[in-house]
Design a protein around this motif. Structure first.
Motif, PDB file in Angstrom:
ATOM      1  N   MET A   1       0.844  -1.200   0.000  1.00 43.17           N
ATOM      2  CA  MET A   1       0.000   0.000   0.000  1.00 43.17           C
ATOM      3  C   MET A   1       0.879   1.250   0.000  1.00 43.17           C
ATOM      4  O   MET A   1       0.650   2.143  -0.810  1.00 43.17           O
ATOM      5  N   ILE A   2       1.831   1.326   0.911  1.00 42.76           N
ATOM      6  CA  ILE A   2       2.703   2.501   0.989  1.00 42.76           C
ATOM      7  C   ILE A   2       3.591   2.580  -0.244  1.00 42.76           C
ATOM      8  O   ILE A   2       3.828   3.670  -0.782  1.00 42.76           O
ATOM      9  N   THR A   3       4.067   1.442  -0.712  1.00 39.85           N
ATOM     10  CA  THR A   3       4.927   1.446  -1.894  1.00 39.85           C
ATOM     11  C   THR A   3       4.138   1.861  -3.137  1.00 39.85           C
ATOM     12  O   THR A   3       4.685   2.533  -4.013  1.00 39.85           O
ATOM     13  N   THR A   4       2.877   1.483  -3.211  1.00 34.18           N
ATOM     14  CA  THR A   4       2.043   1.872  -4.351  1.00 34.18           C
ATOM     15  C   THR A   4       1.829   3.377  -4.367  1.00 34.18           C
ATOM     16  O   THR A   4       1.935   4.019  -5.421  1.00 34.18           O
ATOM     17  N   ILE A   5       1.546   3.947  -3.211  1.00 34.11           N
ATOM     18  CA  ILE A   5       1.344   5.398  -3.106  1.00 34.11           C
ATOM     19  C   ILE A   5       2.644   6.133  -3.433  1.00 34.11           C
ATOM     20  O   ILE A   5       2.643   7.117  -4.183  1.00 34.11           O
ATOM     21  N   THR A   6       3.759   5.641  -2.899  1.00 32.40           N
ATOM     22  CA  THR A   6       5.053   6.268  -3.143  1.00 32.40           C
ATOM     23  C   THR A   6       5.418   6.188  -4.623  1.00 32.40           C
ATOM     24  O   THR A   6       5.893   7.164  -5.208  1.00 32.40           O
ATOM     25  N   LEU A   7       5.198   5.039  -5.226  1.00 35.51           N
ATOM     26  CA  LEU A   7       5.504   4.865  -6.637  1.00 35.51           C
ATOM     27  C   LEU A   7       4.620   5.763  -7.505  1.00 35.51           C
ATOM     28  O   LEU A   7       5.104   6.410  -8.441  1.00 35.51           O
TER      29      LEU A   7
END
Length: 61
Positions: A1-7
């Motif tokens: 979830m956090i990696t998707t938002i960051t990406l």
């Protein structure tokens, strides 16, 4: 979830910078030989009379 938002945010920021770099309006500097025309203004001298000073009443404070 956090990696998707960051990406997603990273891609959007990179896209924004790419659009900023490539969409700048390129303007050419043209040297004009024409001199600006001077505008003459008729200024009238207006005389004013000095107004009398009014005396203020004491407030008693």
């Amino acid at each position: 979830m956090i990696t998707t938002i960051t990406l997603t945010l990273s891609i959007l920021i990179a896209l924004n910078f790419m659009l900023l770099i490539f969409s700048c309006n390129k303007t050419t500097k043209k040297v004009s030989q024409k001199e600006p025309a001077l505008i003459k203004t008729n200024t009238k001298e207006i005389r004013t009379e000095r107004l009398t000073t009014s005396h203020l009443a004491p407030t008693g404070s």
